[in-house]
Design an enzyme around this catalytic site. Structure first.
Site, PDB file in Angstrom:
ATOM      1  CE  LYS A   1      32.248  -2.004 -24.213  1.00  0.00           C
ATOM      2  NZ  LYS A   1      33.079  -1.180 -25.077  1.00  0.00           N
TER       3      LYS A   1
ATOM      4  CG  HIS B   1      32.695  -3.523 -19.709  1.00  0.00           C
ATOM      5  ND1 HIS B   1      33.800  -3.627 -20.523  1.00  0.00           N
ATOM      6  CD2 HIS B   1      32.309  -2.226 -19.754  1.00  0.00           C
ATOM      7  CE1 HIS B   1      34.094  -2.439 -21.022  1.00  0.00           C
ATOM      8  NE2 HIS B   1      33.200  -1.570 -20.571  1.00  0.00           N
TER       9      HIS B   1
ATOM     10  CB  SER C   1      33.694   0.767 -18.322  1.00  0.00           C
ATOM     11  OG  SER C   1      33.585   2.133 -17.986  1.00  0.00           O
TER      12      SER C   1
HETATM   13  C1  LIG Z   1      29.902   0.736 -19.761  1.00  0.00           C
HETATM   14  C2  LIG Z   1      29.925   1.069 -21.216  1.00  0.00           C
HETATM   15  N1  LIG Z   1      28.777   1.412 -21.809  1.00  0.00           N
HETATM   16  C3  LIG Z   1      28.739   1.711 -23.120  1.00  0.00           C
HETATM   17  C4  LIG Z   1      29.866   1.680 -23.895  1.00  0.00           C
HETATM   18  C5  LIG Z   1      29.771   2.042 -25.338  1.00  0.00           C
HETATM   19  O1  LIG Z   1      29.754   0.910 -26.119  1.00  0.00           O
HETATM   20  P1  LIG Z   1      30.275   0.947 -27.621  1.00  0.00           P
HETATM   21  O2  LIG Z   1      31.761   0.928 -27.558  1.00  0.00           O
HETATM   22  O3  LIG Z   1      29.689  -0.275 -28.236  1.00  0.00           O
HETATM   23  O4  LIG Z   1      29.771   2.204 -28.225  1.00  0.00           O
HETATM   24  C6  LIG Z   1      31.089   1.309 -23.306  1.00  0.00           C
HETATM   25  C7  LIG Z   1      32.361   1.207 -24.033  1.00  0.00           C
HETATM   26  O5  LIG Z   1      32.743   1.730 -24.960  1.00  0.00           O
HETATM   27  C8  LIG Z   1      31.116   1.013 -21.934  1.00  0.00           C
HETATM   28  O6  LIG Z   1      32.263   0.703 -21.341  1.00  0.00           O
END
Ligand SMILES: Cc1ncc(COP(=O)(O)O)c(C=O)c1O
Length: 387
Positions: A235, A204, A176
């Site tokens: 996303k 992502h 990320s």
């Molecule tokens: C790699 C990754 N996993 C999980 C999440 C968590 O997802 P969410 O924002 O839907 O809680 C994110 C980002 O927030 C992320 O970048």
């Protein structure tokens, strides 16, 4: 009390204090943040769907039919026909037997990892995995073994040491903060050799990578080899929530074991309806992905050629590593003065000494947007002696 105030003062001194910025217009390339018009290069709405009329109409239809709140947890009164439809749709999209939807991506990782692994397990986790994976590992009580970022020799060596135990290997599909892609083909080989379960976080990659846009499993042609394919609805899909797609028995297990699935009120019908429609759009419109990845490739090359450290990004997430947190913040603030919003990302989100700007692109950015951003990033980067 004094400890808390001292902590706040300390992080302010170190340039690590966090504050919100507020949007007052839809999330699209040109929006309004804190009352000023900006070019937004910081959204995870990769396909530009946050303001899509078809998704807005789907949400409105769901509200008119079902109302607003979901009124209960999934296992009591919160499961609507729409939830079932979405879980079936995700399974078809990902090419798996079944799927289960959680309220956020964060809750998905925490619930799935702590649901699957307990203290008899060993969990192998890439050192740059997302915080929600780290928290899930900690909550599980399993032995956690962190391996060097995408280093398959290190992973192999460490897994071999623990062979014979129940093993889970977990990785971000797209990292990320760095934008690089995990070597899933090698991870799957190691997992097969040591009978380990694999889990990939495609937060992502969902809607972005692979011929169908179904994520890194799709990109590597390996989707039936990954046991737990995690993704977010929040996303590219412009909704909220997360999911695990996989074999029916694993999904049945999570429905019975994952505490962050069981003990919370279900997502609202409108949120679910948006996700269903967004997957349909991803399936029908590969062109948006092509434009997005072309934009990313173009800008990444130009920034790299200008002398910025952009790591190994192969996706719409482009880091510009600055190092010092204060300087990264200055870079971001000076860009904002020029009407461009790109946040500074600092520890603990990234390792100390690697503070950076994190650009993320949308398929809806125009070439003019990219040109303007490049000119200003280079200008300010020179002024701050970053290049
Ligand atoms: C790699 C990754 N996993 C999980 C999440 C968590 O997802 P969410 O924002 O839907 O809680 C994110 C980002 O927030 C992320 O970048």
């Amino acid at each position: 009390m004094e400890k808390i105030i001292a902590y706040l003062e300390e992080i302010k001194k170190q340039g690590l204090y966090r504050e919100m910025r507020y949007l007052s217009a839809p999330q699209k390339p040109h929006t309004v943040i804190d009352g000023r018009k900006v070019l937004l290069m910081a959204s995870n709405s990769y396909l530009g769907l946050c303001d899509d009329n078809r998704l807005k109409a789907a949400a409105i239809r769901a509200i008119e039919k079902y109302g607003v709140g979901s009124g209960g947890s999934r296992l009591t009164t919160g499961s609507y026909q729409l939830h079932k439809e979405l879980e079936q749709k995700i399974a078809r999209f990902k090419g798996t037997e079944a799927s289960i939807v959680f309220n956020t991506g964060y809750m998905t990782n925490v619930g799935a990892i702590a649901g699957i692994a307990d203290k008899s397990w060993v969990v192998f986790s890439d050192e740059l995995n997302h915080a929600s994976i780290i928290d899930g590992c900690r909550l599980s009580g399993a032995k956690i073994v962190v391996y060097k970022h995408c280093d398959m020799d290190d992973l192999y060596k460490k897994v071999k040491e623990f062979q014979g135990n129940p093993i889970l290997i977990v990785t971000d599909g797209v990292f990320s903060m760095d934008g690089d892609i995990a070597p899933l083909d090698d991870i799957v080989k190691i997992a097969e050799e040591f009978s380990a379960l694999t889990m990939v976080d495609d937060a992502h990659a969902t809607g972005v990578l692979g011929p169908k846009g179904a994520g890194t499993g799709d990109y590597f042609g390996l989707k039936d080899k990954i046991d737990l394919q995690m993704g977010t609805l929040s996303k590219a899909l412009a909704s909220e929530g997360g999911f695990i797609a996989g074999k029916q028995y694993l999904i049945d297990y999570l429905r019975n074991k994952a505490r962050s699935f069981i003990f919370t009120t279900a997502l609202a019908p409108a949120t679910i309806a948006v996700a269903i429609k967004a997957i349909e759009i991803v399936e029908r419109e590969p062109e948006a992905r092509r434009v997005l990845l072309n934009n990313a490739n173009w800008l990444q090359n130009k920034l790299h050629d200008a002398g910025f450290k952009t790591l190994d990004s192969q996706t719409p997430i482009i880091p510009i590593v600055v190092g010092d947190s204060e300087k990264a913040l200055q870079f971001s603030n000076q860009l904002l003065e020029e009407g461009i919003y790109i946040p500074a990302i600092r520890p603990p989100t990234v390792p100390p000494g690697t503070s950076r700007l994190r650009l993320s692109l949308m398929a809806t950015h125009s070439q003019d947007d990219l040109n303007y951003a490049l000119t200003k990033i280079v200008q300010i980067g020179k002024r701050l002696n970053i290049i």
